[in-house]
Design a protein around this motif. Structure first.
Motif, PDB file in Angstrom:
ATOM      1  N   VAL A  86      43.406  19.740  75.728  1.00 37.61           N
ATOM      2  CA  VAL A  86      43.527  19.513  74.299  1.00 37.61           C
ATOM      3  C   VAL A  86      43.626  18.029  73.953  1.00 37.61           C
ATOM      4  CG1 VAL A  86      44.539  21.767  73.822  1.00 37.61           C
ATOM      5  CG2 VAL A  86      46.025  19.843  74.476  1.00 37.61           C
ATOM      6  N   ASP A  87      43.767  17.167  74.969  1.00 37.55           N
ATOM      7  CA  ASP A  87      43.820  15.729  74.732  1.00 37.55           C
ATOM      8  C   ASP A  87      42.477  15.052  74.964  1.00 37.55           C
ATOM      9  OD1 ASP A  87      46.526  15.764  74.080  1.00 37.55           O
ATOM     10  OD2 ASP A  87      47.108  15.689  76.201  1.00 37.55           O
ATOM     11  N   SER A  88      41.441  15.811  75.222  1.00 36.50           N
ATOM     12  CA  SER A  88      40.113  15.218  75.429  1.00 36.50           C
ATOM     13  C   SER A  88      39.572  14.668  74.110  1.00 36.50           C
ATOM     14  CB  SER A  88      39.159  16.274  75.987  1.00 36.50           C
ATOM     15  OG  SER A  88      38.874  17.247  74.993  1.00 36.50           O
ATOM     16  N   PRO A  89      38.651  13.704  74.179  1.00 40.21           N
ATOM     17  CA  PRO A  89      38.076  13.164  72.926  1.00 40.21           C
ATOM     18  C   PRO A  89      37.443  14.233  72.060  1.00 40.21           C
ATOM     19  CG  PRO A  89      37.490  11.788  74.802  1.00 40.21           C
ATOM     20  CD  PRO A  89      38.143  13.026  75.374  1.00 40.21           C
ATOM     21  N   HIS A  90      36.887  15.291  72.662  1.00 34.31           N
ATOM     22  CA  HIS A  90      36.235  16.328  71.876  1.00 34.31           C
ATOM     23  C   HIS A  90      37.235  17.147  71.060  1.00 34.31           C
ATOM     24  CE1 HIS A  90      32.760  16.237  74.999  1.00 34.31           C
ATOM     25  NE2 HIS A  90      32.643  15.284  74.090  1.00 34.31           N
ATOM     26  N   ALA A  91      38.485  17.201  71.532  1.00 32.72           N
ATOM     27  CA  ALA A  91      39.470  18.022  70.844  1.00 32.72           C
ATOM     28  C   ALA A  91      39.759  17.495  69.443  1.00 32.72           C
ATOM     29  CB  ALA A  91      40.761  18.084  71.663  1.00 32.72           C
ATOM     30  N   GLU A  92      39.579  16.188  69.233  1.00 34.06           N
ATOM     31  CA  GLU A  92      39.881  15.613  67.924  1.00 34.06           C
ATOM     32  C   GLU A  92      38.980  16.186  66.843  1.00 34.06           C
ATOM     33  OE1 GLU A  92      42.074  13.605  65.282  1.00 34.06           O
ATOM     34  OE2 GLU A  92      42.453  13.768  67.445  1.00 34.06           O
ATOM     35  N   ALA A  93      37.711  16.488  67.213  1.00 35.27           N
ATOM     36  CA  ALA A  93      36.796  17.070  66.234  1.00 35.27           C
ATOM     37  C   ALA A  93      37.300  18.419  65.759  1.00 35.27           C
ATOM     38  CB  ALA A  93      35.407  17.202  66.844  1.00 35.27           C
ATOM     39  N   TYR A  94      37.901  19.192  66.671  1.00 35.79           N
ATOM     40  CA  TYR A  94      38.418  20.503  66.282  1.00 35.79           C
ATOM     41  C   TYR A  94      39.733  20.377  65.522  1.00 35.79           C
ATOM     42  CZ  TYR A  94      34.750  22.389  69.213  1.00 35.79           C
ATOM     43  OH  TYR A  94      33.529  22.701  69.743  1.00 35.79           O
ATOM     44  N   ARG A  95      40.477  19.327  65.786  1.00 35.11           N
ATOM     45  CA  ARG A  95      41.685  19.111  64.987  1.00 35.11           C
ATOM     46  C   ARG A  95      41.305  18.790  63.537  1.00 35.11           C
ATOM     47  NH1 ARG A  95      43.240  16.158  69.711  1.00 35.11           N
ATOM     48  NH2 ARG A  95      44.836  17.292  70.884  1.00 35.11           N
ATOM     49  N   VAL A  96      40.252  17.977  63.378  1.00 33.37           N
ATOM     50  CA  VAL A  96      39.760  17.690  62.020  1.00 33.37           C
ATOM     51  C   VAL A  96      39.292  18.976  61.365  1.00 33.37           C
ATOM     52  CG1 VAL A  96      37.987  16.479  60.705  1.00 33.37           C
ATOM     53  CG2 VAL A  96      39.146  15.323  62.594  1.00 33.37           C
ATOM     54  N   LEU A  97      38.589  19.830  62.136  1.00 28.84           N
ATOM     55  CA  LEU A  97      38.111  21.099  61.606  1.00 28.84           C
ATOM     56  C   LEU A  97      39.284  21.979  61.195  1.00 28.84           C
ATOM     57  CD1 LEU A  97      35.923  23.182  61.025  1.00 28.84           C
ATOM     58  CD2 LEU A  97      35.969  23.799  63.461  1.00 28.84           C
ATOM     59  N   ARG A  98      40.336  22.057  62.035  1.00 31.69           N
ATOM     60  CA  ARG A  98      41.501  22.874  61.707  1.00 31.69           C
ATOM     61  C   ARG A  98      42.171  22.363  60.431  1.00 31.69           C
ATOM     62  NH1 ARG A  98      46.582  21.777  61.746  1.00 31.69           N
ATOM     63  NH2 ARG A  98      48.142  23.464  61.864  1.00 31.69           N
ATOM     64  N   THR A  99      42.321  21.004  60.324  1.00 31.92           N
ATOM     65  CA  THR A  99      42.984  20.433  59.140  1.00 31.92           C
ATOM     66  C   THR A  99      42.207  20.768  57.880  1.00 31.92           C
ATOM     67  OG1 THR A  99      43.860  18.632  60.486  1.00 31.92           O
ATOM     68  CG2 THR A  99      43.792  18.308  58.096  1.00 31.92           C
ATOM     69  N   ASN A 100      40.891  20.564  57.918  1.00 35.55           N
ATOM     70  CA  ASN A 100      40.065  20.852  56.740  1.00 35.55           C
ATOM     71  C   ASN A 100      40.086  22.335  56.391  1.00 35.55           C
ATOM     72  OD1 ASN A 100      39.364  18.169  56.541  1.00 35.55           O
ATOM     73  ND2 ASN A 100      37.487  18.401  57.749  1.00 35.55           N
ATOM     74  N   LEU A 101      40.115  23.168  57.408  1.00 37.73           N
ATOM     75  CA  LEU A 101      40.147  24.609  57.175  1.00 37.73           C
ATOM     76  C   LEU A 101      41.458  25.022  56.519  1.00 37.73           C
ATOM     77  CD1 LEU A 101      38.644  27.278  57.611  1.00 37.73           C
ATOM     78  CD2 LEU A 101      39.780  27.464  59.828  1.00 37.73           C
ATOM     79  N   MET A 102      42.561  24.457  56.955  1.00 42.25           N
ATOM     80  CA  MET A 102      43.854  24.801  56.382  1.00 42.25           C
ATOM     81  C   MET A 102      43.947  24.351  54.918  1.00 42.25           C
ATOM     82  SD  MET A 102      45.522  26.449  58.671  1.00 42.25           S
ATOM     83  CE  MET A 102      47.219  26.372  58.119  1.00 42.25           C
ATOM     84  N   PHE A 103      43.392  23.171  54.631  1.00 43.64           N
ATOM     85  CA  PHE A 103      43.415  22.708  53.247  1.00 43.64           C
ATOM     86  C   PHE A 103      42.462  23.511  52.370  1.00 43.64           C
ATOM     87  CE2 PHE A 103      45.398  18.822  54.971  1.00 43.64           C
ATOM     88  CZ  PHE A 103      46.397  18.647  54.028  1.00 43.64           C
ATOM     89  N   ALA A 104      41.357  23.975  52.952  1.00 48.14           N
ATOM     90  CA  ALA A 104      40.390  24.734  52.166  1.00 48.14           C
ATOM     91  C   ALA A 104      40.860  26.165  51.908  1.00 48.14           C
ATOM     92  CB  ALA A 104      39.036  24.754  52.889  1.00 48.14           C
TER      93      ALA A 104
END
Length: 720
Positions: free
Chosen positions: A476-494
């Protein structure tokens, strides 16, 4: 409806960076085309036979002689049309055929090209004109003749021969034209001489018949008869007499108007008379003497009486002289009138005689003028013949002057290796870039976030980079994981409804990355402390169990068919908060099970047990399972792969979701090549690093990956 949706999309203007992005993405196409063109151009350039060029320069002028004399000067002003005309003459058969014959090119080229018989003139002409190149030196009358050949000596011979044949043709044509012109002029001269002799005979016959006497000799330019000269003389005398009469009449009339006692002072001025002037002087002196003596002696003095008597006598003499002058002038006026009238009658008689003589002269003068015109024409012809004779004998080397003779070439001019390779580089680059933009124009797939938002009219929740694997393997600390964290944040706000916790991830076609997206999104949610259930509802082509390395023997289909309880089908994962429910074996009786009440009950039950339930589904455009599942979920998310399917497929997928009543939260743009397209760098390339512990994320990442690697597949046991 799809056409209306696509046509309603607003047109976007490309920025310079968009063009640069296309070049970077299509760089392999550009490089391939560039190398093919350059390599092909270079190979062809070295394979082509060497061609040598020899040139000769000539200065062409109009048809003028080297020496000019009076009456033959011609303008040497630059005439571009003349030079262009000589271009065509240099390539004409009149020049090329003699060159072919003199150099024996038909036989040489027939032997060179393997022909058993000599080439025809037309064939040799076609070969030579293809090897001939004519150029004009700008703003001059210089023409450069270039000839190309595989043999250097042949190129020099042909170039020099063309210049010499052209020069000889110009000189011969000028001589021929001059000789022909002189011959025609001489024929005209003989005709005019004959006509002059005949006209002169006619003039002599008319003069004898009319008996005309000429005052002015023939050839003087004017013909005057005796009657004409008499009329002119009488008319001149009449004019003089008439003017004299008018002058005298005017003076006498003016004197008659002057009072008698004043006329004596005026008449002396108008008609000077010595006697009158003397008497007037005596009268003046006598008056002065009378006045002086009357003052001294008195009016009755004898001397005064004598002077007074003398004054009266002188006054009488003045009056008589004035009367005599006036009578003389009146007689003179009468004589002038008579002379004027007499001359007027003489002029009228002379006019009659002159008209009679003019009638006789008309035919004669016409004949004389005809003779004079023929003589002038004869003289002009003689002068022109003399001019042409002299001009024909004059040298005319300035008409065509060979300024630079042809030389033997030492270096091949064709092919021009540096030029050809440079052109190959330029053309290859243009073709490569052009093909790249053409392919980009034909490519209607999704290329940017703007494309997704314009086509689907929905927001982009996240951008996933290329070559992303399972976060269970990468950590979960890989560089790719950050893209999914952004996706999770946007999904929660949406998400507008906090109770909406069931999410299905769909795509328009296969291979767009929805399975990887739903797996990694579930991992991120679970890692964030949420209790998550991941359900594989792609019962036709399940793949999540392979990613998690678990068995697919029992799963959703078994639970819905009441073959086993849900507790037995749900399996654990290396992440404590993440549970997994496989799809189960596909049975013939389970094809329509997803649209059953059991499925709705199952979804409701899982929503109560877990914070979030994520469902993987088949492509929504492939089978009806995805549409059924979308209609039963709280939330739906559409995965669109970068540059894979046309935008129309994504539009239809969105329309299908809306038709079945699904709640589309947004789209995910997947498989972006961050290295090629820096446009998406800040969507997934920014990572946080602690200044105090810069190596901690890497250590944690290695530890996580190690822990996952050490956990065998057997440890992924069932939860219950």
């Amino acid at each position: 409806m799809e056409a209306e949706a696509i046509s309603s999309q607003p047109e976007t203007k490309l920025h310079f960076l968009d063009y640069w992005r296309i070049i970077r993405i299509r760089k392999m196409v550009i490089l391939t085309v560039f190398l093919l063109v350059v390599i092909t151009t270079t190979a062809v350039t070295y394979v082509l036979p060497k061609t040598y060029m020899s040139s000769v320069r000539i200065d062409v002028q109009k048809d003028v002689s080297d020496v000019q004399f009076s009456g033959m000067s011609e303008s040497k002003a630059y005439d571009p049309f003349f030079v262009l005309t000589q271009f065509e003459k240099l390539q004409s058969t009149a020049v090329i055929y003699p060159v072919i014959t003199d150099l024996g090119l038909r036989e040489k080229w027939a032997q060179r090209y393997g022909s058993p018989v000599p080439l025809l003139d037309t064939e040799a002409y076609g070969v030579l004109t293809k090897r001939l190149d004519l150029r004009q030196v700008r703003n001059t009358s210089l023409i450069e003749i270039r000839v190309f050949s595989e043999i250097p000596a042949e190129a020099r011979e042909i170039a020099q021969k063309i210049a010499e044949v052209y020069r000889d043709n110009r000189l011969n044509a000028k001589r021929s034209m001059s000789a022909g012109g002189i011959k025609k002029l001489q024929e005209k001269l003989e005709t005019h001489e004959k006509n002059i002799r005949e006209k002169q005979k006619v003039v002599e016959a008319i003069r004898k018949d009319t008996g005309i006497t000429l005052i002015t000799p023939e050839g003087a330019g004017a013909y005057n008869t005796l009657a004409t000269e008499t009329l002119r003389h009488l008319d001149s005398l009449r004019n003089t007499a008439h003017l004299e009469f008018i002058e005298k009449d005017t003076r006498l009339a003016a004197l008659r108007k002057i009072p008698r006692n004043e006329i004596k002072e005026v008449i002396v001025t108008v008609y000077p008379d010595e006697l009158l002037a003397t008497l007037l002087q005596k009268q003046t002196l006598t008056i002065q003497e009378l006045a002086a003596k009357s003052k001294d002696l008195g009016a009755q003095h004898p001397e005064v009486i004598r002077v007074n008597s003398l004054l009266e006598k002188i006054t009488a003499q003045v009056a008589d002289r004035v009367d005599g002058i006036l009578r003389g002038k009146e007689a003179d006026l009468a004589a002038a009138r008579a002379r004027d009238e007499e001359l007027t009658r003489a002029v009228e008689e002379a006019k009659v005689k002159n008209r009679e003589a003019a009638e006789k002269m008309r035919d004669y003068l016409t004949a004389v003028r005809d003779v004079e015109q023929l003589e002038r024409m004869r003289d002009s012809l003689k002068f022109k013949i003399q001019q042409e004779d002299i001009d024909m004998d004059m040298p005319k080397t300035s008409m065509v002057e060979i300024t630079d003779a042809a030389e033997l070439p030492v270096k091949a001019t064709r092919p021009n290796i540096p030029l050809n390779i440079a052109l190959g580089v330029i053309v290859g680059m243009i073709m490569g870039v052009g093909l790249a933009f053409f392919i980009e124009y034909l490519d209607t797939s999704v290329k940017t976030i703007d494309d997704v938002e314009a086509a689907l009219q929905t927001s982009v929740l996240g951008v996933i980079p290329q070559n992303v694997g399972s976060l269970l393997d990468e950590g979960v600390d890989s560089p790719h994981a950050e893209a999914y964290r952004v996706l999770r944040t946007n999904l929660m706000f949406a998400r507008k409804d906090p109770k909406a916790n069931s999410l299905i991830v769909v795509s328009s076609g296969a291979g767009e990355g929805k399975t990887t997206t739903v797996l990694n999104l579930a991992v991120i949610f679970a890692h964030n402390g949420h209790k998550v259930l991941l359900v594989d509802t792609d019962i036709r082509r399940p793949s999540l169990h392979k990613r998690l390395n678990v068995s697919n023997s029992i799963g959703v289909t078994n639970v819905l068919l009441k073959q086993c309880p849900v507790e037995e089908a749900i399996q654990t994962t290396p992440i404590p908060n993440l549970h997994f429910l496989p799809s189960g074996r596909l049975q013939s009786s389970s094809l329509g099970i997803l649209n059953s009440p059991q499925m709705r009950e199952f979804i409701d039950e899982m929503k109560r047990r877990y914070d979030f339930v994520f469902f993987d589904s088949p492509p929504i455009m492939g089978v009806s399972d995805a549409s059924i599942l979308v209609s039963q979920m709280d939330l739906a998310m559409l995965v669109v792969q970068f540059r894979k399917y046309p935008q129309a497929m994504s539009v239809r997928a969105k329309q299908t979701i809306e038709k079945v009543g699904g709640n589309l939260m947004g789209a995910v743009l997947n498989n972006i090549n961050i290295a090629q397209d820096s446009y998406y760098y800040y969507y997934s390339g920014y990572q946080y690093t602690s200044e105090n512990q810069p190596e901690a994320p890497a250590v944690a990442k290695r530890a996580t990956k190690g822990a996952l690697a050490e956990k065998p597949a057997a440890e992924l046991n069932q939860k219950y």
